[in-house]
Scaffold this motif. Structure first.
Motif, PDB file in Angstrom:
ATOM      1  N   ARG A 182      15.249  63.984 111.364  1.00  0.00           N
ATOM      2  CA  ARG A 182      15.301  64.511 112.730  1.00  0.00           C
ATOM      3  C   ARG A 182      14.384  65.711 112.932  1.00  0.00           C
ATOM      4  NH1 ARG A 182      21.662  63.748 114.537  1.00  0.00           N
ATOM      5  NH2 ARG A 182      21.645  61.467 114.325  1.00  0.00           N
ATOM      6  N   GLN A 240      16.620  65.596 123.084  1.00  0.00           N
ATOM      7  CA  GLN A 240      16.809  66.116 121.724  1.00  0.00           C
ATOM      8  C   GLN A 240      17.388  67.530 121.774  1.00  0.00           C
ATOM      9  OE1 GLN A 240      16.271  64.096 119.252  1.00  0.00           O
ATOM     10  NE2 GLN A 240      15.508  65.099 117.428  1.00  0.00           N
ATOM     11  N   TYR A 241      16.834  68.357 122.659  1.00  0.00           N
ATOM     12  CA  TYR A 241      17.334  69.731 122.786  1.00  0.00           C
ATOM     13  C   TYR A 241      18.763  69.743 123.338  1.00  0.00           C
ATOM     14  CZ  TYR A 241      12.779  71.911 121.845  1.00  0.00           C
ATOM     15  OH  TYR A 241      11.609  72.349 121.244  1.00  0.00           O
ATOM     16  N   THR A 250      20.989  67.448 122.861  1.00  0.00           N
ATOM     17  CA  THR A 250      21.855  66.973 121.777  1.00  0.00           C
ATOM     18  C   THR A 250      22.154  68.090 120.789  1.00  0.00           C
ATOM     19  OG1 THR A 250      20.983  64.726 121.973  1.00  0.00           O
ATOM     20  CG2 THR A 250      22.038  65.296 119.886  1.00  0.00           C
ATOM     21  N   THR A 251      21.178  68.937 120.515  1.00  0.00           N
ATOM     22  CA  THR A 251      21.364  70.014 119.540  1.00  0.00           C
ATOM     23  C   THR A 251      21.891  71.300 120.175  1.00  0.00           C
ATOM     24  OG1 THR A 251      19.019  70.661 119.778  1.00  0.00           O
ATOM     25  CG2 THR A 251      19.571  69.112 118.009  1.00  0.00           C
TER      26      THR A 251
END
Length: 333
Positions: free
Chosen positions: A38, A65-66, A68-69
């Protein structure tokens, strides 16, 4: 593995000749993501977005992606860049509105959800997102209209029905709220949502025992730590101590890292004079949340009562964290 290696070699060869080739960068990012790399995937998405800030696909992939994190500000920055470059893209506007919402910029989020509905008036999802934003802002009339519009497009949408229940409860319209709850339970008998909403409705009506039973029915269909806590709180308000404690004990076993359940259980043991059990739960909670002042202070008090030499150091730790709290000062002495 052989196919992945061949694909990577192909993309690398493309990038050697064209370092900013978008599809090649996205291809490598996809390979890394599929292989569980990832961090490497994120690096390639950043490169793709930096090389092509106007492009929709790399921007949206990086935004997701941001999100999700949990890197909300970075998600907002990317979403704003993508939306500025693609003002007619529903996906870009939705990303911007959602990232604004999670960053507590509710007013601008509503403006962009309204724009999303203008771009996609027949989208149930767009209308639902707008309705939820209106509800969060307290604009109950607009929220009701948007939830109903969602239902016009997608009949019996359970989230829209649940939203209408919240609107009617906030509007002090119990008959309408109860009618919608009955519809949800009838249309979706295996879903926990109708039973949870019924629990919320009954709790608002101060029918706490019935609320606890409704939450229990919801839990049987879809267990969650939130339902454990609502069961516990409702049983407590109904002065039904035994099932309240049993709910917490069941929750602590199923969700051992949930600090709220652990603290409530420790407190119940403490109030019941079960100091050994309380100490054990406070100790576990402090392992999970080293800065939980309530757990530290209460455990220090138990240690003091039992003549445990660890009491002073623990009380000092609580005092360092919250020297202004009278109860902390009292324990520290």
């Amino acid at each position: 593995d052989g196919n992945e290696a061949a694909a990577r070699l192909h993309y690398e060869a493309v990038l050697k000749n064209s370092p900013d080739h978008l599809n090649a960068m996205l291809g490598i990012a996809t390979l890394d993501e599929m292989a569980g790399r990832r961090s490497e995937a994120l690096t390639w998405l950043k490169k793709a977005h930096q090389a092509h800030p106007e492009a929709l696909q790399p921007g949206l992939l990086l935004y997701r992606q941001y999100m999700t994190t949990g890197e909300r500000l970075k998600a907002l920055q990317v979403a704003r860049t993508v939306a500025d470059a693609n003002p007619k893209s529903p996906a870009a506007i939705e990303a911007l509105a959602t990232s604004q919402l999670v960053n507590d910029d509710l007013n601008n989020a509503m403006v962009n959800y309204e724009k999303l509905v203008e771009l996609s008036p027949d989208s149930a999802q767009a209308n639902l997102l707008l309705a939820k934003a209106y509800l969060r802002s307290g604009n109950l009339g607009k929220a009701r209209n948007a939830f109903n519009q969602t239902l016009e497009i997608r009949q019996d949408d359970i989230q829209a029905l649940a939203g209408l229940v919240a609107v009617e409860m906030e509007s002090q319209n119990p008959v309408q709220a109860e009618t919608i709850i009955s519809t949800i339970q009838s249309e979706y008998p295996e879903s926990s949502i109708g039973y949870q909403l019924n629990g919320d409705f009954l709790r608002q009506a101060k029918n706490h025992k019935a609320a606890a039973n409704a939450y229990s029915e919801a839990y049987l269909r879809s267990p969650s730590s939130k339902l454990i806590l609502r069961m516990y709180q409702s049983y407590k308000l109904a002065n039904d101590e035994k099932p309240a404690l049993e709910a917490l004990e069941r929750g602590a076993k199923k969700y051992p890292e949930n600090a709220d359940i652990r603290l409530a259980l420790a407190t119940e043991y403490h109030l019941d004079g079960r100091l050994e059990d309380a100490s054990r739960e406070y100790e576990r909670l402090i392992e999970l949340r080293p800065d939980n002042i309530t757990a530290i202070n209460n455990l220090a008090w138990i240690y003091h009562e039992e003549g445990d030499t660890r009491a002073r150091a623990l009380a000092g730790r609580a005092y360092q964290l919250a020297p202004e709290r009278p109860v902390i000062v009292d324990t520290y002495g």
